[in-house]
Design a protein around this motif. Structure first.
Motif, PDB file in Angstrom:
ATOM      1  N   MET A  21      -4.090  15.336   1.540  1.00  0.00           N
ATOM      2  CA  MET A  21      -3.003  14.785   1.171  1.00  0.00           C
ATOM      3  C   MET A  21      -4.061  13.746  -0.466  1.00  0.00           C
ATOM      4  SD  MET A  21      -0.968  15.033   1.818  1.00  0.00           S
ATOM      5  CE  MET A  21       0.134  13.376   1.088  1.00  0.00           C
ATOM      6  N   GLU A  22      -5.231  13.372  -0.323  1.00  0.00           N
ATOM      7  CA  GLU A  22      -6.425  12.962  -1.228  1.00  0.00           C
ATOM      8  C   GLU A  22      -6.081  14.365  -2.156  1.00  0.00           C
ATOM      9  OE1 GLU A  22      -7.566  10.719  -3.861  1.00  0.00           O
ATOM     10  OE2 GLU A  22      -6.034  10.018  -2.619  1.00  0.00           O
ATOM     11  N   ASN A  23      -6.796  15.033  -1.606  1.00  0.00           N
ATOM     12  CA  ASN A  23      -7.249  16.343  -2.618  1.00  0.00           C
ATOM     13  C   ASN A  23      -5.877  16.835  -3.144  1.00  0.00           C
ATOM     14  OD1 ASN A  23     -10.015  16.259  -1.519  1.00  0.00           O
ATOM     15  ND2 ASN A  23     -10.165  18.232   0.225  1.00  0.00           N
ATOM     16  N   ALA A  24      -5.395  16.508  -2.922  1.00  0.00           N
ATOM     17  CA  ALA A  24      -3.708  17.287  -3.890  1.00  0.00           C
ATOM     18  C   ALA A  24      -3.207  17.173  -3.937  1.00  0.00           C
ATOM     19  CB  ALA A  24      -2.664  17.559  -2.258  1.00  0.00           C
ATOM     20  N   VAL A  25      -3.699  15.219  -4.158  1.00  0.00           N
ATOM     21  CA  VAL A  25      -3.446  14.270  -5.169  1.00  0.00           C
ATOM     22  C   VAL A  25      -4.062  14.671  -6.067  1.00  0.00           C
ATOM     23  CG1 VAL A  25      -3.276  11.694  -5.473  1.00  0.00           C
ATOM     24  CG2 VAL A  25      -2.238  12.777  -3.690  1.00  0.00           C
ATOM     25  N   SER A  26      -5.128  14.473  -6.012  1.00  0.00           N
ATOM     26  CA  SER A  26      -6.333  14.316  -7.297  1.00  0.00           C
ATOM     27  C   SER A  26      -5.980  16.094  -7.796  1.00  0.00           C
ATOM     28  CB  SER A  26      -7.983  14.776  -6.387  1.00  0.00           C
ATOM     29  OG  SER A  26      -8.418  13.313  -6.164  1.00  0.00           O
ATOM     30  N   ALA A  27      -5.739  17.414  -7.197  1.00  0.00           N
ATOM     31  CA  ALA A  27      -5.460  18.138  -7.982  1.00  0.00           C
ATOM     32  C   ALA A  27      -4.349  17.852  -8.781  1.00  0.00           C
ATOM     33  CB  ALA A  27      -5.083  19.607  -7.264  1.00  0.00           C
ATOM     34  N   TYR A  28      -2.852  16.860  -8.790  1.00  0.00           N
ATOM     35  CA  TYR A  28      -2.037  17.185  -9.657  1.00  0.00           C
ATOM     36  C   TYR A  28      -2.504  16.374 -10.225  1.00  0.00           C
ATOM     37  CZ  TYR A  28       1.591  14.498 -10.914  1.00  0.00           C
ATOM     38  OH  TYR A  28       2.864  14.193 -11.890  1.00  0.00           O
ATOM     39  N   LEU A  32       0.590  -1.289  -0.292  1.00  0.00           N
ATOM     40  CA  LEU A  32       0.042   0.036  -0.252  1.00  0.00           C
ATOM     41  C   LEU A  32       0.718   1.170   0.139  1.00  0.00           C
ATOM     42  CD1 LEU A  32      -2.952   1.581  -0.028  1.00  0.00           C
ATOM     43  CD2 LEU A  32      -2.631   1.058   2.241  1.00  0.00           C
ATOM     44  N   HIS A  33       2.176   1.350   0.346  1.00  0.00           N
ATOM     45  CA  HIS A  33       3.100   2.040   0.387  1.00  0.00           C
ATOM     46  C   HIS A  33       3.007   2.213  -1.102  1.00  0.00           C
ATOM     47  CE1 HIS A  33       6.351   4.300   2.665  1.00  0.00           C
ATOM     48  NE2 HIS A  33       5.514   4.955   2.074  1.00  0.00           N
ATOM     49  N   ASP A  34       3.268   2.117  -1.446  1.00  0.00           N
ATOM     50  CA  ASP A  34       3.673   2.014  -2.572  1.00  0.00           C
ATOM     51  C   ASP A  34       3.284   2.952  -3.781  1.00  0.00           C
ATOM     52  OD1 ASP A  34       6.986   1.092  -2.625  1.00  0.00           O
ATOM     53  OD2 ASP A  34       6.476  -0.633  -2.950  1.00  0.00           O
ATOM     54  N   LYS A  35       2.236   1.828  -3.729  1.00  0.00           N
ATOM     55  CA  LYS A  35       1.128   2.654  -3.840  1.00  0.00           C
ATOM     56  C   LYS A  35      -0.172   3.841  -4.293  1.00  0.00           C
ATOM     57  CE  LYS A  35      -1.838  -1.249  -4.655  1.00  0.00           C
ATOM     58  NZ  LYS A  35      -2.721  -2.913  -5.158  1.00  0.00           N
ATOM     59  N   LEU A  36       0.666   4.493  -2.096  1.00  0.00           N
ATOM     60  CA  LEU A  36       0.219   5.528  -2.486  1.00  0.00           C
ATOM     61  C   LEU A  36       1.004   6.564  -2.878  1.00  0.00           C
ATOM     62  CD1 LEU A  36      -0.304   5.202   1.394  1.00  0.00           C
ATOM     63  CD2 LEU A  36      -1.985   5.469  -0.604  1.00  0.00           C
ATOM     64  N   ASN A  37       2.175   6.359  -2.813  1.00  0.00           N
ATOM     65  CA  ASN A  37       3.507   6.239  -3.862  1.00  0.00           C
ATOM     66  C   ASN A  37       3.867   6.874  -4.983  1.00  0.00           C
ATOM     67  OD1 ASN A  37       4.800   7.175  -1.189  1.00  0.00           O
ATOM     68  ND2 ASN A  37       6.343   6.057  -1.056  1.00  0.00           N
ATOM     69  N   ASN A  38       2.910   6.213  -5.211  1.00  0.00           N
ATOM     70  CA  ASN A  38       2.791   5.812  -7.246  1.00  0.00           C
ATOM     71  C   ASN A  38       1.277   6.844  -7.618  1.00  0.00           C
ATOM     72  OD1 ASN A  38       4.902   4.959  -7.616  1.00  0.00           O
ATOM     73  ND2 ASN A  38       4.294   2.760  -7.419  1.00  0.00           N
ATOM     74  N   LEU A  39       0.453   7.474  -6.387  1.00  0.00           N
ATOM     75  CA  LEU A  39      -0.468   8.198  -6.632  1.00  0.00           C
ATOM     76  C   LEU A  39      -1.867   6.839  -7.298  1.00  0.00           C
ATOM     77  CD1 LEU A  39       0.153  11.145  -8.121  1.00  0.00           C
ATOM     78  CD2 LEU A  39       0.472  10.193  -5.323  1.00  0.00           C
ATOM     79  N   GLU A  40      -1.140   6.054  -6.864  1.00  0.00           N
ATOM     80  CA  GLU A  40      -2.631   4.530  -7.210  1.00  0.00           C
ATOM     81  C   GLU A  40      -3.624   4.215  -5.951  1.00  0.00           C
ATOM     82  OE1 GLU A  40       0.385   1.253  -8.200  1.00  0.00           O
ATOM     83  OE2 GLU A  40       0.883   2.787  -9.867  1.00  0.00           O
TER      84      GLU A  40
END
Length: 426
Positions: A414-421, A218-226
């Motif tokens: 954090m999730e909002n920032a990922v979505s915006a990116y 899961l950590h890798d998926k988070l870092n890969n925005l997956e």
């Protein structure tokens, strides 16, 4: 006479063959009175700590290459990052610069600013000279964009005398780690000598907590925005940051404390644990202490594999520089990273990406840290995530510590920032 501005830098591999240099119309040059050849002047930007060997190494290089003049400039970490950004936007980058891997280093090749070193790596047999992981971490979209310099592994450092006084040993489980934090606090010692000014120092703990609660996959998926950052493991991570803050495990006002100030608490043993890497023996020595007085342990987690935080540092070359300058910069970079230079200055060097170097007695923790990554590693967060998402993580850490956001709000932001990116990438 050679022109010096200030210094920092890199070491790694041996130069194969002489590289010819020629004068160009925009190139600063002068006639060498003895040889009649033109002098190529190259600019080189680096950091200013942990590089006591560099000036001597560059002087040796200039003596062996009188047709190359090296101008060095040094910066503190955060000003260095800012000056690189300004130089990139104004197209005034130096001929060669130090940088980190991941998303920090990828900015420059992604925007066409670096020299493609893929063919150079083949011709010069880099696979026989550098750690392959370091080469891989210096590669973006199949293009090698930097000369590997350091392969760094992080760990938790502590003063031996303090631990002996309190009858403590390096913890082997997360529960033991947390128990030690309270024991240290009960004995009047700040458990975690971290400074969050700039964000990255506390980030090193945040990422270890996330690895512990999320697990490697899961950590890798988070870092890969997956995967969604609005996840219970992320919330739990921020809850721990808040808990440790509320319990006084960090220095007072640590959100605005400079990491170098937090480091002083560590040396004074008024702070117990600091999260640093394979370069830290050098920091200890530079501050007048003996590395043998300290030890390091791997962040304790029951996750399998038990991975360490790792990252690469490299030297990138300006893709817009004159060919003669590029050749001279490449020659310098490969010289500074040659095994001969690494071994000559190994006491001050840190953790080379170069293969075949000899570990120094003055850096006794380099090998244990490298060994701690034998079960695998995850890329340090500020290189793994897009930089705008990294900045949101830094903000989230601070706002949780200051009770401005709940851990749940931090995860949501954090999730909002990922979505915006992600929306900008479409």
């Amino acid at each position: 006479m050679k022109k010096w501005v200030v210094l920092l830098a890199s070491v790694l591999l041996v130069v194969t063959g002489a590289v010819g240099c020629s004068s160009d119309a925009g190139q600063k040059s002068q006639e060498d009175s003895s040889s009649g050849s033109a002098t190529v002047s190259i600019s080189f930007w680096t950091l200013n700590t942990g590089w006591a060997w560099l000036q001597s190494a560059v002087e040796d290089f200039e003596k062996a290459n009188p047709d190359i003049d090296v101008e060095l400039t040094q910066y503190e970490v955060d000003p260095f990052k800012e000056n690189l950004k300004v130089a990139a936007s104004s197209k005034t980058l130096p001929d060669m610069w130090f940088t980190w891997g991941g998303t920090l280093g990828s900015f420059y090749p992604e925007n066409g600013m670096t020299m493609d070193l893929t063919q150079v790596a083949k011709d010069h047999k880099w696979s026989e000279r550098y750690n392959q992981t370091a080469i891989d971490m210096s590669t973006y979209d199949g293009e090698i964009s930097g000369i590997p310099l350091h392969l760094n592994v992080l760990g938790m450092w502590y003063p031996k005398e303090l631990y002996q006084k309190l009858n403590l040993q390096a913890p082997s489980t997360f529960a033991e780690f947390e128990s030690q934090l309270q024991t240290l606090k009960d004995n009047g010692v700040t458990p975690l000598a971290f400074g969050s000014k700039g964000g990255w120092h506390t980030m090193r703990l945040t990422e270890q907590l996330l690895e512990h609660f999320a697990g490697p996959e899961l950590h890798d998926k988070l870092n890969n925005l997956e995967a969604s950052w609005n996840d219970p493991a992320v919330v739990k991570t921020f809850e721990k940051i808040k808990e440790y803050t509320d319990k006084g495990y960090f220095p007072r006002g640590y959100s605005s404390l400079d990491p170098s100030e937090a480091e002083m608490l560590f040396y004074q043993q008024s702070g117990a644990i600091i999260n640093e890497g394979t370069w830290f023996d050098g920091n200890i020595t530079e501050n007048g202490f003996d590395p043998a007085q300290f030890d390091v342990f791997k962040f304790p987690t029951e996750q399998t594999p038990a991975r360490a935080s790792v990252f690469v540092e490299m030297l990138q070359l300006n893709g817009s520089s004159d060919p003669a300058k590029q050749e001279a910069a490449l020659k310098l970079g490969e010289y500074l990273t040659s095994v001969e230079v690494v071994n000559k200055f190994i006491d001050d060097y840190g953790s080379p990406a170069t293969l075949g170097f000899t570990v120094s007695d003055k850096t006794p923790h380099v090998q244990p840290l490298i060994d701690s990554a034998k079960d695998g590693g995850f890329l340090i967060t500020d290189q793994a995530l897009p930089q705008e998402v990294v900045q949101k993580l830094f903000e989230a850490q601070d706002k949780v510590a200051l009770n401005e956001w709940t851990p749940q709000q931090a995860a949501e932001n954090m999730e909002n920032a990922v979505s915006a990116y992600k929306s900008k990438q479409k």
